[in-house]
Each structure stands twice: as structure tokens, then as C-alpha cells.
Design a protein around this motif. Structure first.
Motif, PDB file in Angstrom:
ATOM      1  N   ASP A  67       0.868  -1.219  -0.003  1.00  0.00           N
ATOM      2  CA  ASP A  67      -0.007   0.157  -0.054  1.00  0.00           C
ATOM      3  C   ASP A  67       0.878   1.314  -0.011  1.00  0.00           C
ATOM      4  N   LYS A  71       0.923   4.057  -3.043  1.00  0.00           N
ATOM      5  CA  LYS A  71       0.792   5.415  -2.889  1.00  0.00           C
ATOM      6  C   LYS A  71       1.914   6.292  -3.257  1.00  0.00           C
ATOM      7  N   HIS A  72       2.937   6.101  -2.838  1.00  0.00           N
ATOM      8  CA  HIS A  72       4.028   7.120  -2.911  1.00  0.00           C
ATOM      9  C   HIS A  72       4.521   7.033  -4.454  1.00  0.00           C
ATOM     10  N   SER A  74       2.607   6.239  -7.008  1.00  0.00           N
ATOM     11  CA  SER A  74       2.028   6.919  -8.062  1.00  0.00           C
ATOM     12  C   SER A  74       2.185   8.474  -8.114  1.00  0.00           C
TER      13      SER A  74
END
Length: 291
Positions: A67, A71-72, A74
Motif C-alpha cells: 500500500d 501510494k508514494h 504513483s
């Protein structure tokens, strides 16, 4: 283990150990900023202690890191790989850094004072067990201009000059200004050694067109002087050598390094384990690829 804290490293990755705390999250953000500047990817590592529930903890950690990486990655556009290793954090982080040949380790810490003393002490032991350059951060985010103002404490040791190799690299990337702080020594021999090291640093930086100034510390505790001075110049980074002494085949780290790393202003600190019989002009700079 070969000491690559100062020696040139041709690597495509910056490593970030994580325990999923706020400090570790901030370390990842620092690493992503550096990865973008140095054209690197990031390897995220979580270490699980051996035990009955190790497998379940591994699965949980992998899910969390998936996760976090998604998140980072993208948002930043930086590739993030993630890994879990079993064992002691004191050994596993250094071993994994060797395995991936990390150019740099960015690690979060909670300091070495108060209730966080144990956490901070662990961080220090990890640093001295892993022969890689570390950038140790707390919860303070990296500024938009990066490592612009850099403090270089200079003492009487021969190893203190080795930090200049990294200083030149950082200057090339951030157009940094260096603030040399010369230690005060009452002993005549030590004072002369400090002055010689400062003169060496001045020439080294001048030859590489780096901006710098020199300040001589007042008489007193050099740790307090380093932190007072760093606050005065609004430092973005402090670069120190660990000044290790071998004891029973292990490295120890002194109170100066401990207190600088855990500074109340939460200024990031780059730590370099010294290399025997090497001066700052004895080799090439780290290979970080193209600008």
C-alpha cells in the motif's frame, strides 16, 4: 564486510528501513526526493524478528508496504520495491544494504532522549553495523530547496576530511553552501590538527567551486556548539563522521554523534563510517549517474 561508507558506489537504489512509524514515513519522503534528484529507485525494507508469529507478521508487513509503495510511487513517479527480512535489525539492515549495493540509506529515528532512548540507541547501532552512508531524519520534512545549507563540523581527527567527498556531491546537486565549524581545542597539538584540517577543507571546496564559510567554535561542549551554530545558519543537513573506535570486534559511537543525530531541531544528519587509510582526495566521487 567491505566498508563502502566513503568508497565509490555505483548503485541504482536508495534504501529505506521502515517500522511503519511517522519517522519512517518521513524517511521515505526524504528518500523519494533524493531518488528523484539522483535518478534512483527506492528499496523499502522491514525486518521481522524470528519467532512463532514471524510468518503472519511478514504477510502483514508485505501488505502494508504494498500500500505504501503504491501510494508514494504513483505520486512521485519513483519506482519503489519492498522487502521483508527475518533477523535482527542490527544485522539485517546492513546485510540487505550490501545485498542490493545501496548507494545510501535513509532512516527515520525518534532520537535518543527520554522515552525514545532505546529506539535511538538501536538506530545508532544500525548505523555502525552497516558500512553505508546514512541520512538520519526525525519528523521534520525536507524543505523544497533540499540540502542547501550544510554544516561541516571539523575536528582534529584525520578521518574528518573524508566527509568532503560527499559534500562535493551534495553541492553539485543542491548548489549547497557549506558552513565549516572548527572545533575549539586547548591542546596545542590538537588545535594545530584542527587548523590543518580546516585549511584542507577550504582548499578542497574552493577547488570544486563550492560556496563555504569558516567559523571557529567557542570554548565548551562541541555538541552544543554544533547545534547552536546549525540553528544560527538554519541548516538543512549536518554531515558527521562516526569517529568509531573498535572494541571487542564491534564499533561504538560516541556521545557527540548520538546527540547530534538526535538534535532537538530535528535537522537531518548524514553519518559516514570512516575508511582506514583514506583521505578525501584519494578516490573518485560516488557514481550517481547523470545530472
Amino acid at each position: 564486510m567491505e566498508n563502502k561508507s566513503i568508497r565509490p558506489v555505483d548503485s541504482d537504489t536508495i534504501m529505506v528501513p521502515t517500522d511503519f512509524t511517522e519517522a519512517a514515513e518521513n524517511a521515505l519522503k526524504h528518500a523519494l526526493n533524493l531518488a528523484k534528484i539522483f535518478s534512483k529507485k527506492v528499496d523499502l525494507l522491514h525486518v521481522v524478528a524470528d519467532g512463532r508469529s514471524a510468518s503472519a507478521e511478514e504477510d502483514l508487513a508485505l501488505a502494508k508496504m504494498k500500500d505504501i509503495a503504491g501510494k508514494h510511487s504513483s505520486v512521485s513517479g519513483i519506482k519503489i520495491d519492498y522487502w521483508v527480512r527475518r533477523g535482527s535489525i542490527f544485522d539485517a539492515i546492513g546485510e540487505f544494504a550490501d545485498e542490493i549495493d545501496a548507494a545510501l540509506v535513509v532512516m527515520g529515528t525518534h532520537g535518543v532522549t527520554g522515552l525514545q532512548h532505546v529506539v535511538g540507541s538501536k538506530a545508532l547501532r544500525v548505523i555502525t553495523n552497516a558500512n553505508r552512508p546514512f541520512v538520519v531524519v526525525q519528523k521534520k520534512p525536507m524543505r523544497d530547496h533540499g540540502f542547501k545549507n550544510i554544516v561541516l563540523p571539523i575536528d582534529f581527527s584525520k578521518q574528518t576530511k573524508q566527509k568532503l567527498v560527499w559534500a562535493a556531491e551534495l553541492s553539485a546537486r543542491f548548489n549547497s553552501e557549506f558552513h565549516i565549524l572548527a572545533a575549539h581545542e586547548s591542546d596545542e597539538y590538537a588545535a594545530k590538527a584542527v587548523n590543518n584540517n580546516v585549511a584542507y577543507a577550504e582548499k578542497y571546496l574552493k577547488d570544486r567551486n563550492c560556496k563555504f564559510s569558516v567559523t571557529h567554535a567557542l570554548k565548551g561542549d562541541f555538541t552544543k556548539e554544533t547545534m547552536r551554530f546549525s540553528a544560527t545558519v538554519d541548516a538543512d543537513l549536518i554531515v558527521i563522521m562516526t569517529n568509531q573506535e573498535k572494541e571487542l570486534a564491534h564499533y561504538i559511537i560516541g556521545p557527540y554523534e548520538q546527540n547530534v543525530i538526535a538534535n532537538d531541531a530535528q535537522i537531518p544528519v548524514m553519518t559516514l563510517n570512516p575508511v582506514d587509510n583514506m583521505t578525501a582526495n584519494s578516490g573518485h566521487l560516488f557514481n550517481f549517474g547523470n545530472y
